[in-house]
Scaffold this active site. Sequence first.
Site, mmCIF file in Angstrom:
data_model
loop_
_atom_site.group_PDB
_atom_site.id
_atom_site.type_symbol
_atom_site.label_atom_id
_atom_site.label_comp_id
_atom_site.label_asym_id
_atom_site.label_seq_id
_atom_site.Cartn_x
_atom_site.Cartn_y
_atom_site.Cartn_z
ATOM 1 N N ARG A 100 71.679 70.672 19.651
ATOM 2 C CA ARG A 100 72.571 69.668 20.235
ATOM 3 C C ARG A 100 71.896 68.303 20.143
ATOM 4 O O ARG A 100 70.792 68.109 20.654
ATOM 5 C CB ARG A 100 72.861 70.006 21.705
ATOM 6 C CG ARG A 100 73.676 68.938 22.378
ATOM 7 C CD ARG A 100 73.988 69.228 23.841
ATOM 8 N NE ARG A 100 74.714 68.082 24.358
ATOM 9 C CZ ARG A 100 74.446 67.453 25.498
ATOM 10 N NH1 ARG A 100 73.488 67.881 26.299
ATOM 11 N NH2 ARG A 100 75.151 66.403 25.855
ATOM 12 N N HIS A 122 76.530 59.638 24.205
ATOM 13 C CA HIS A 122 75.504 59.976 25.212
ATOM 14 C C HIS A 122 74.920 58.659 25.745
ATOM 15 O O HIS A 122 73.768 58.326 25.493
ATOM 16 C CB HIS A 122 74.433 60.864 24.589
ATOM 17 C CG HIS A 122 73.579 61.608 25.588
ATOM 18 N ND1 HIS A 122 73.430 62.986 25.581
ATOM 19 C CD2 HIS A 122 72.818 61.178 26.618
ATOM 20 C CE1 HIS A 122 72.609 63.354 26.558
ATOM 21 N NE2 HIS A 122 72.224 62.271 27.202
ATOM 22 N N GLU A 138 77.886 63.895 30.352
ATOM 23 C CA GLU A 138 77.758 63.517 31.762
ATOM 24 C C GLU A 138 78.495 62.233 32.126
ATOM 25 O O GLU A 138 77.881 61.205 32.439
ATOM 26 C CB GLU A 138 76.273 63.380 32.144
ATOM 27 C CG GLU A 138 75.488 64.665 31.977
ATOM 28 C CD GLU A 138 74.142 64.663 32.699
ATOM 29 O OE1 GLU A 138 73.764 63.633 33.276
ATOM 30 O OE2 GLU A 138 73.472 65.705 32.685
ATOM 31 N N ASN A 150 76.022 70.672 32.310
ATOM 32 C CA ASN A 150 74.608 70.327 32.471
ATOM 33 C C ASN A 150 74.262 70.604 33.917
ATOM 34 O O ASN A 150 74.848 70.010 34.829
ATOM 35 C CB ASN A 150 74.359 68.842 32.183
ATOM 36 C CG ASN A 150 74.473 68.517 30.705
ATOM 37 O OD1 ASN A 150 74.704 69.396 29.880
ATOM 38 N ND2 ASN A 150 74.306 67.244 30.362
ATOM 39 N N TYR A 210 70.833 71.374 36.599
ATOM 40 C CA TYR A 210 69.383 71.426 36.751
ATOM 41 C C TYR A 210 68.939 71.916 38.115
ATOM 42 O O TYR A 210 67.846 72.397 38.277
ATOM 43 C CB TYR A 210 68.794 70.012 36.573
ATOM 44 C CG TYR A 210 68.807 69.492 35.158
ATOM 45 C CD1 TYR A 210 69.942 68.916 34.607
ATOM 46 C CD2 TYR A 210 67.664 69.570 34.376
ATOM 47 C CE1 TYR A 210 69.938 68.420 33.309
ATOM 48 C CE2 TYR A 210 67.656 69.076 33.074
ATOM 49 C CZ TYR A 210 68.792 68.509 32.546
ATOM 50 O OH TYR A 210 68.790 68.027 31.261
ATOM 51 N N GLU A 269 72.854 71.650 29.017
ATOM 52 C CA GLU A 269 71.552 71.152 29.454
ATOM 53 C C GLU A 269 71.099 71.909 30.683
ATOM 54 O O GLU A 269 71.899 72.195 31.585
ATOM 55 C CB GLU A 269 71.594 69.661 29.827
ATOM 56 C CG GLU A 269 71.452 68.723 28.670
ATOM 57 C CD GLU A 269 71.386 67.267 29.100
ATOM 58 O OE1 GLU A 269 70.710 66.952 30.101
ATOM 59 O OE2 GLU A 269 72.042 66.450 28.422
HETATM 60 C C1 NOJ Z 1 70.858 64.587 31.716
HETATM 61 C C2 NOJ Z 1 70.994 63.735 30.519
HETATM 62 O O1 NOJ Z 1 72.075 64.103 29.728
HETATM 63 C C3 NOJ Z 1 69.730 63.570 29.708
HETATM 64 O O2 NOJ Z 1 69.892 62.457 28.904
HETATM 65 C C4 NOJ Z 1 68.546 63.459 30.643
HETATM 66 O O3 NOJ Z 1 67.366 63.172 29.956
HETATM 67 C C5 NOJ Z 1 68.405 64.760 31.397
HETATM 68 N N1 NOJ Z 1 69.608 64.988 32.186
HETATM 69 C C6 NOJ Z 1 67.201 64.814 32.342
HETATM 70 O O4 NOJ Z 1 67.337 63.862 33.330
#
Ligand code: NOJ
Length: 494
Positions: free
Chosen positions: A99, A144, A189, A329, A331, A398
């Site tokens: 990606r 992006h 995002e 995405n 985390y 992500e």
């Molecule tokens: C989301 C983003 O899409 C990416 O650009 C960023 O580096 C990562 N999260 C980590 O923060």
Amino acid sequence: MARTSLLVFCICFINGILSYDLNDNKFPDDFLFGVATAAYQIEGAWNEGGKGENIWDNVCHRVPSPVVNNDTGDIACDSYHKYKEDVALLKDLGVDVYRFSLSWSRILPNGFDNKINVEGINYYKNLIRELLDNNIKPLVTIYHWDLPQVLQDAGGWESEFIIDAYLDYARVCFREFGDDVKYWLTFNEPKQTCHEGYASGGKAPLIISPGVGEYMCSRNLLLAHSKAWHLYNNEFRSKQQGRVGITIDSNWYEPASNSSEDLAASETALRFNYGCYADPVIHGDWPKQMKENIARRSKAQGYRRSRLPEFTEEEIKYMRNTVDFLGLNTYTSSVVRAIAQPDTTTLGLSEDTEVDEWQPEDWEGSASSWLKVAPWGARKLLKWLKYAYNDTPIMVTENGYSDEGTLNDERRINYYQGYISNIRDAMEKDDVNVIGYTAWSFMDNFEWLRGYSEHFGLYHVDFNSPNRTRTKKDSAIWYQNLMKTRCVAEKCKN
Ligand code: NOJ
């Protein structure tokens, strides 16, 4: 690998309610595993090959700089020059998919399609060719976060002209690369584009318009997405046979208790974050929680109409079901509870949400203040997405962990193991249709306003060397093994 023989992997939180066993079942053969990057974060060559200035070039070149250590993406990982070496590393890693994103101002230096930069087009054609020659599928993000500066100077995502400017850019991308690209993401995002870019000051263009400009941005971006999807559907799909999605970011929002108020707070937080973008492209309109809260608060604040701009009936019909798959995405997670008496005088996305949100101190941290390790949240979030969005196929585009840059990155390995195991659980035990996973990130790169101070890569990059030398971390070796075995344990079942 001693850690992978640990079959029972228990995370305990609130009397042990949130725990999981390591899932050692294989992923399906057609599941797409890969790694992810973005143009501004890795390419460098900011003013080479005919590229125009974008909003990140502009922000990084401001004096004083808002970026940690005055870092810039001028050279970054120098992937513009090192793409062949990068593809060789990807091949060695054994990924199915890579990606990456296209830089709008590298392709259209004026922002508009009156001038197409052939050198920029060729850079991406060469990259895509190199990937395909090595049996790696490209998964391409069209946008992006790196808007051409000329378009920002004309109002950027807060102005309606951007919808057609984006459409014209997307048309060039589908036309030039679509014969070889079968997976597209219109946006990465959108919450960060709109909320951080136009409200909180966390991302370029650093405009502060909480609760007003950020929603105009969301509206324009959503219409731009839908137009691009319709364009693909009408003019390119039959010949190119690809799939077009959008990547939306969200935490899992764990209710602080089982009270109906806290359960509702969790639902509201999910709708304000993921739903702000997913509801319109699947159901056609903003989530009802957003419409109700923002209309009520706007009224209390004396506005004549809601600060959340409405969609017309025609737009609702047009936007509904304009994704072939949803990108996620994710985390981390947070805990949420209802606020008994919210302050209705304030403006902004989180203020309008009217939910109290925090991350417990005892959750394992990372190098990023916002990122705490809570792998069980990924499973819950995927399950929620399945029900909220009619079982739309989901690609986890992500997920990853930041540290200060060690090569012996055991904490990153544990993170991936926990998250990927929970994703496997969501597929198997909750029947969620997850079609792929791309880890963030392939290599250490420019982490926006945090510069090079937070490292997310499977590969280390030496930013002090003109060669930008890449070195494999322990996590890359672990991920390479995952690519081979297709499960998170050393010995997989079935
Ligand atoms: C989301 C983003 O899409 C990416 O650009 C960023 O580096 C990562 N999260 C980590 O923060």
